[in-house]
Motif scaffolding. Structure first.
Motif, PDB file in Angstrom:
ATOM      1  N   ILE A   4       0.849  -1.186   0.000  1.00 33.55           N
ATOM      2  CA  ILE A   4       0.000   0.000   0.000  1.00 33.55           C
ATOM      3  C   ILE A   4       0.889   1.241   0.000  1.00 33.55           C
ATOM      4  O   ILE A   4       0.676   2.163  -0.770  1.00 33.55           O
ATOM      5  CB  ILE A   4      -0.956  -0.001   1.212  1.00 33.55           C
ATOM      6  N   LYS A   5       1.920   1.226   0.845  1.00 34.33           N
ATOM      7  CA  LYS A   5       2.841   2.358   0.924  1.00 34.33           C
ATOM      8  C   LYS A   5       3.991   2.160  -0.061  1.00 34.33           C
ATOM      9  O   LYS A   5       4.485   1.046  -0.240  1.00 34.33           O
ATOM     10  CB  LYS A   5       3.388   2.507   2.342  1.00 34.33           C
ATOM     11  N   GLU A   6       4.413   3.234  -0.665  1.00 37.53           N
ATOM     12  CA  GLU A   6       5.448   3.176  -1.698  1.00 37.53           C
ATOM     13  C   GLU A   6       6.753   2.562  -1.196  1.00 37.53           C
ATOM     14  O   GLU A   6       7.439   1.857  -1.926  1.00 37.53           O
ATOM     15  CB  GLU A   6       5.711   4.583  -2.253  1.00 37.53           C
ATOM     16  N   ASN A   7       7.105   2.796   0.073  1.00 38.44           N
ATOM     17  CA  ASN A   7       8.385   2.300   0.586  1.00 38.44           C
ATOM     18  C   ASN A   7       8.327   0.842   1.059  1.00 38.44           C
ATOM     19  O   ASN A   7       9.317   0.304   1.524  1.00 38.44           O
ATOM     20  CB  ASN A   7       8.897   3.196   1.717  1.00 38.44           C
ATOM     21  N   HIS A   8       7.186   0.192   0.934  1.00 33.36           N
ATOM     22  CA  HIS A   8       7.072  -1.222   1.287  1.00 33.36           C
ATOM     23  C   HIS A   8       7.284  -2.077   0.041  1.00 33.36           C
ATOM     24  O   HIS A   8       7.272  -1.573  -1.074  1.00 33.36           O
ATOM     25  CB  HIS A   8       5.702  -1.519   1.897  1.00 33.36           C
ATOM     26  N   LYS A   9       7.463  -3.371   0.243  1.00 37.89           N
ATOM     27  CA  LYS A   9       7.665  -4.300  -0.871  1.00 37.89           C
ATOM     28  C   LYS A   9       6.531  -5.311  -0.907  1.00 37.89           C
ATOM     29  O   LYS A   9       6.094  -5.803   0.126  1.00 37.89           O
ATOM     30  CB  LYS A   9       8.988  -5.052  -0.695  1.00 37.89           C
ATOM     31  N   SER A  10       6.081  -5.641  -2.091  1.00 35.57           N
ATOM     32  CA  SER A  10       5.064  -6.674  -2.266  1.00 35.57           C
ATOM     33  C   SER A  10       5.716  -8.052  -2.187  1.00 35.57           C
ATOM     34  O   SER A  10       6.912  -8.199  -2.443  1.00 35.57           O
ATOM     35  CB  SER A  10       4.366  -6.505  -3.615  1.00 35.57           C
TER      36      SER A  10
END
Length: 137
Positions: free
Chosen positions: A101-107
């Motif tokens: 959801i947040k840009e700095n996280h990874k899927s």
């Protein structure tokens, strides 16, 4: 071919490969990674009506994850990252897609299946793949 009902039960972690690398890839901090690397958690899989429950117990932290197949939901990870998550089951494999959801996280994509009586999981984020093996308790 296994059905989801074959996953039901209590499982103990017996082998892990690349777990630290996976945790590093998704942004888990050093102290948490080091603590998690030495854990041998128990995974309890239950079905309550249409809701699946994956409860993990360890000396460090207990986690609970409940979901319905095919229904997207917001998931909060044990280290407080948030995902739009979706579970699907096809050809004997459970696929758990964690979409950031947040840009700095990874899927990530987590896949679970049965192989030779063991519950096998792979966790993939980017090019990093972790493999975990569980045996019935």
């Amino acid at each position: 071919m296994a059905s989801m009902n074959d996953f039901i039960g209590r499982w103990k972690l017996v082998q892990t490969e690349n777990f630290d690398e996976y945790m590093k890839e998704i942004g888990v901090g050093l102290i948490t990674r080091k603590a998690a690397a030495h854990l041998k958690p128990i995974l309890e899989i239950r079905l309550d009506g249409e809701t699946w429950n994956f409860d993990q117990f360890s000396t460090f932290k207990n986690t609970k994850l409940s979901f319905k197949l095919g229904e997207e939901f917001v998931e909060n990870s044990p280290d407080d990252r948030t995902y739009n998550s979706l579970f699907t089951f096809e050809n004997g494999k459970l696929t758990h897609r964690q979409n950031k959801i947040k840009e700095n996280h990874k899927s990530s994509v987590l896949t679970t299946w049965l192989e030779n009586g063991k519950l096998i999981q792979t966790y993939q984020s980017g090019d990093v793949i972790c493999r975990r093996e569980w045996e019935r308790e």
